[in-house]
Design an enzyme around this catalytic site. Structure first.
Site, PDB file in Angstrom:
ATOM      1  N   HIS A   1       1.693   6.964   4.487  1.00 40.92           N
ATOM      2  CA  HIS A   1       1.132   5.890   5.309  1.00 40.92           C
ATOM      3  C   HIS A   1       0.340   6.416   6.500  1.00 40.92           C
ATOM      4  O   HIS A   1      -0.143   5.629   7.311  1.00 40.92           O
ATOM      5  CB  HIS A   1       2.241   4.955   5.793  1.00 40.92           C
ATOM      6  CG  HIS A   1       2.767   4.057   4.724  1.00 40.92           C
ATOM      7  ND1 HIS A   1       2.175   2.853   4.401  1.00 40.92           N
ATOM      8  CD2 HIS A   1       3.824   4.186   3.885  1.00 40.92           C
ATOM      9  CE1 HIS A   1       2.852   2.279   3.427  1.00 40.92           C
ATOM     10  NE2 HIS A   1       3.851   3.068   3.091  1.00 40.92           N
TER      11      HIS A   1
ATOM     12  N   SER B   1       7.362   3.480   6.827  1.00 41.42           N
ATOM     13  CA  SER B   1       6.711   2.336   6.209  1.00 41.42           C
ATOM     14  C   SER B   1       7.281   0.982   6.595  1.00 41.42           C
ATOM     15  O   SER B   1       6.614  -0.038   6.423  1.00 41.42           O
ATOM     16  CB  SER B   1       6.761   2.479   4.678  1.00 41.42           C
ATOM     17  OG  SER B   1       8.099   2.528   4.225  1.00 41.42           O
TER      18      SER B   1
ATOM     19  N   LYS C   1      -3.047   4.573  -1.286  1.00 44.37           N
ATOM     20  CA  LYS C   1      -2.957   3.638  -0.170  1.00 44.37           C
ATOM     21  C   LYS C   1      -4.321   3.580   0.519  1.00 44.37           C
ATOM     22  O   LYS C   1      -5.226   2.949   0.010  1.00 44.37           O
ATOM     23  CB  LYS C   1      -1.806   4.030   0.748  1.00 44.37           C
ATOM     24  CG  LYS C   1      -0.438   3.813   0.082  1.00 44.37           C
ATOM     25  CD  LYS C   1       0.712   4.128   0.994  1.00 44.37           C
ATOM     26  CE  LYS C   1       2.053   3.702   0.415  1.00 44.37           C
ATOM     27  NZ  LYS C   1       2.414   4.346  -0.859  1.00 44.37           N
TER      28      LYS C   1
END
Length: 396
Positions: free
Chosen positions: A214, A186, A244
Site C-alpha cells: 500500500h 492497510s 494496487k
C-alpha cells in the site's frame, strides 16, 4: 455424488458463517473498476478499490498491454526458469530496481506469492522472525511456511521491537533473525517507522523486510515508503504489488543482486508457476514510467485524500491514525459498521465494512480509498452522503 463427510463439513460451516454474518457476499461490477462503478445497474462513487492512481483504466497502460499481447501472446508459456522469461519481464525488473533504488528486482505473479515465496526462501527452521502484530495475512502465511520461530511484536512499538530483538539475538538459539513489517498498514493507514526500525535492526543485525503493497505508488513520489525515508540502502527486502497503485497484477521484491539471484533459484512460486503474462508486465512497466515522468498522478491522489479526510473530520467522524490515503471511518460496533456500509451504498457511495477478526473487536469501520480519479464533485457528493447517513444512524 459428493462425499458425505465433505458435504456435512461444508453445510455446517457455511451455515455457521452465515449466522455470524461472516459469509462473504461478492458484488459483481458491470464494467471497469474506476472512480465510479456500476453494480446491479446502479452507479456508485467507488471508495473500495486499491486503484490509487486510476491506472487500471489508463489508456496508455491498456495500449501497452494490447501491444505486448500481439507481440508475445497472451501467456508466457512456461515458468521463468524453463523458457518463460521474456525480455519484457527483464525490462520490468530493471525498471522496478531503478525506481526502488536497489541493485535488482524479481517479479512474481502476485503480491501474496511474493510473501509466500521470498520469506521462506531465506528464513528456515532454526531462524526467528519478529513480525508486527498487524501485518498482512500473506506475511503471516509466509512466516508460517518458512518453519522459523515467529514472534509477534506489538504494533509500531519500537520499545517492544528492541526488547524482543535483544532477547532473541542474545539467546544464541537462532541462526538468523528477521524483522518484517508492512510499510503502510492497510486497515488504519499508518506508516511504518522505517528510520527507527533501521536503527534497531542495525544494532542487533536483523534482516529487514518491508511489505510496501500500500506504499508503492503512494509514498516517496510513488517509489514507496522505504524511498520516502531514503532508507533503500538499509532495507534488505522491499516487497510490493503491481496490482494496487500500479494498476495491473503481480508483485515484486527489490533488493541486492545477490538476494534476487537467490530468490530466482529458491522462491517456489517463481520456480513452479507460469510467469506473469507479457501484457501485465508491459502495462506495469508503462505504469512506473508514467509515475517517473509525471509526478502529478501521485500529487493528485494526495490532494484528493487530504481533502476527503479533512471533510470527514469536519462533520465529526473518527478517522483514526491514518497518515495515507487509506481512510477508515471508525464506528466501533460491528453490526453498526455493517449497517453503515449498507446505507452508504444505498445512497450511492460504495464503501465496505471491515470488522473483527480483520480488525480488533470493537473497532468496526468502513474503509475508504480515495484515488486520483475522483473529482472534487464526486468527493463533495460522497461527503453529503456521509453526513446524511451518519446523522440518521446517530454516528455523528
Amino acid at each position: 455424488m459428493s462425499n458425505k463427510v465433505l458435504n456435512d463439513f461444508l453445510t455446517n460451516n457455511l451455515e455457521d458463517l452465515s449466522e455470524k454474518g461472516l459469509l462473504n457476499t461478492i458484488d459483481v461490477i458491470e464494467g471497469a473498476n474506476g472512480p465510479e462503478i456500476t453494480i446491479n445497474g446502479k452507479k456508485l462513487i467507488n471508495f473500495a478499490s486499491n486503484n490509487y492512481l486510476g491506472f487500471a483504466t489508463h489508456p496508455e497502460l491498456i495500449e501497452a498491454e494490447v501491444e505486448a499481447a500481439h507481440k508475445y501472446g497472451v501467456g508466457a508459456g512456461a515458468v521463468r526458469t524453463i523458457n518463460g522469461t521474456l525480455d519484457i519481464h527483464r525490462s520490468l525488473e530493471k525498471k522496478i530496481a531503478e525506481f526502488k533504488g536497489t541493485e535488482a528486482a524479481i517479479a512474481f505473479q502476485s503480491g501474496f506469492n511474493c510473501n509466500m515465496g521470498a520469506i521462506s526462501a531465506v528464513m528456515k527452521k532454526g531462524d526467528a522472525i519478529l513480525s508486527d502484530e498487524l501485518n498482512h495475512a500473506s506475511i503471516i502465511d509466509g512466516c508460517r511456511l518458512s518453519g522459523a520461530k515467529v514472534i509477534r511484536v506489538k504494533h509500531q512499538d519500537m520499545e517492544d521491537l528492541e526488547a524482543k530483538a535483544k532477547e532473541v539475538t542474545e539467546s544464541g538459539e537462532y541462526n538468523k533473525v528477521m524483522y518484517i513489517t508492512d510499510g503502510v498498514f492497510s486497515m488504519d493507514g499508518d506508516v511504518a517507522k522505517i528510520e527507527e526500525i533501521v536503527k534497531i535492526a542495525e544494532k542487533y543485525n536483523l534482516i529487514t523486510y518491508v511489505d510496501d503493497a500500500h506504499g508503492s505508488g503512494v509514498m516517496g513520489g510513488g517509489a514507496g515508503t522505504v524511498k520516502h525515508f531514503h532508507m533503500q540502502d538499509h532495507i534488505d527486502f522491499q516487497m510490493g504489488t503491481l496490482s494496487k497503485a500500479i494498476g495491473v497484477v503481480g508483485g515484486y521484491v527489490a533488493g541486492s543482486e545477490q538476494l534476487i539471484t537467490w530468490l530466482k533459484s529458491q522462491a517456489r512460486p517463481f520456480l513452479f508457476s507460469t510467469s506473469l503474462t507479457p501484457g501485465a508486465a508491459a502495462a506495469a512497466l508503462k505504469s512506473i514510467e508514467l509515475m517517473q515522468e509525471n509526478p502529478n498522478y501521485v500529487d493528485k491522489l494526495w490532494e484528493n485524500a487530504n481533502y476527503f479526510k479533512e471533510k470527514l473530520q469536519e462533520i465529526g467522524y473518527d478517522i483514526g491514525v491514518s497518515e495515507t490515503p487509506i481512510t477508515p471511518v471508525i464506528v466501533g460496533d460491528e453490526s453498526l459498521a455493517q449497517k453503515f456500509s449498507q446505507e452508504l451504498i444505498a445512497h450511492g457511495v460504495y464503501a465496505k465494512p471491515i470488522v473483527y477478526p480483520t480488525v480488533p473487536l470493537g473497532t468496526g469501520r468502513v474503509r475508504n480509498m480515495p484515488n486520483a480519479g475522483h473529482t472534487k464533485e464526486m468527493i463533495d457528493q460522497a461527503i453529503e452522503v456521509y453526513e446524511k447517513v451518519g446523522k440518521n444512524l446517530g454516528i455523528i
